[in-house]
Design an enzyme around this catalytic site. Sequence first.
Site, mmCIF file in Angstrom:
data_model
loop_
_atom_site.group_PDB
_atom_site.id
_atom_site.type_symbol
_atom_site.label_atom_id
_atom_site.label_comp_id
_atom_site.label_asym_id
_atom_site.label_seq_id
_atom_site.Cartn_x
_atom_site.Cartn_y
_atom_site.Cartn_z
ATOM 1 C CB SER A 216 8.091 -0.810 3.675
ATOM 2 O OG SER A 216 9.014 -1.223 4.647
ATOM 3 N N GLY A 218 5.528 2.747 5.857
ATOM 4 C CA GLY A 218 4.309 2.700 6.658
ATOM 5 C C GLY A 218 3.098 3.135 5.845
ATOM 6 N N GLY A 221 3.178 4.032 2.113
ATOM 7 C CA GLY A 221 3.330 3.016 1.080
ATOM 8 C C GLY A 221 4.787 2.685 0.793
ATOM 9 N N GLY A 247 5.491 -5.422 6.365
ATOM 10 C CA GLY A 247 6.700 -5.425 5.518
ATOM 11 C C GLY A 247 6.955 -6.808 4.929
ATOM 12 C CG ASP A 248 7.496 -9.912 7.523
ATOM 13 O OD1 ASP A 248 8.559 -9.289 7.359
ATOM 14 O OD2 ASP A 248 7.078 -10.261 8.644
#
Length: 308
Positions: A216, A218, A221, A247-248
């Site tokens: 990931s 930020g 993407g 991120g989760d």
Amino acid sequence: MILTVTLNTALDLTYTVPALVPHATHRVTDVVERPGGKGVNVARVLAALGHETVVTGFAGGPTGEVLRGLLAPLPVRDALVPSAGATRRTVAVVDSASGDTTQLNEPGPVITPAEWAAFLSVYAELLDGARAVALCGSLPRGVHVGAYAELVRRARAAGVPVLLDTSGEPLRRGIAARPDLVKPNADELAALTGAREPLRATRDARRRGAHAVVASLGAEGLLAVTPDGTWQAAPPARVAGNPTGAGDSAVAGLLSALVEGAPWPERLARATALATATVHARAAGEFDADRYGELLERVSVRELATAA
Ligand SMILES: O=P(O)(O)OC[C@@]1(O)O[C@H](CO)[C@@H](O)[C@@H]1O
């Protein structure tokens, strides 16, 4: 059922202040309290998508009671194992002038050998019946650094697809145990591989043992290096907001599409749209369903012409 493991659960507090200034007293304009820790956030997003979801890990003390009380009304099954030590709090301070977020995470309880043994037996029972498992977040003190490697091996032995989202030495050891998927962010990837260039670092991470790696990045993407190909997924535009938990939500999107047997481009589109919708939300583990639907149609997924 999808199982999420959060060994170091948290009572997440999100404070909004007009502007964060060192040494100053701040008046908090908005307070949000949520059941958290990465795997709990993943579970909340999965439940909102309609998946049957179970959370395990540890909860203890007064903070653990509050966390369990906040989980109770949600469509998430609580299979948390009691610990004598109290569940930690984490504080995200959102500066509404700059839009930046500062995160303060307490270390969490010290887990005893007996509590770890109790967890392992709950984990073994839950694996039987799980369609996928996500192992998420930092390790509480007292839990050995190879704990995720051990949990990955047990999931693999049970034939359950396993996703790992952690950092540092637990990630390094966990990858070597060959999880199906790891989802590091750019900093975790750089710390693991020593490489800053995203494609190089993601490929290096995969070579360390993971079947597939989704990094990931930020606002840029997601970058996926998989046995089926390499893809870059990007949101339609740069979004301002609180990135805690993005991120989760990406992990939830990946798992949700994985258990439905969707191909990689669809998994990545779902993960990117959910992560972006979470940046717009007030707290980790949340997203607006309409915004998610709009984003899903506008996310771009591009295959990169490169060997994995
Ligand atoms: O200290 P860890 O376990 O690495 O991260 C914990 C945490 O900061 O991650 C979530 C956002 O991803 C928060 O809800 C949570 O409290």
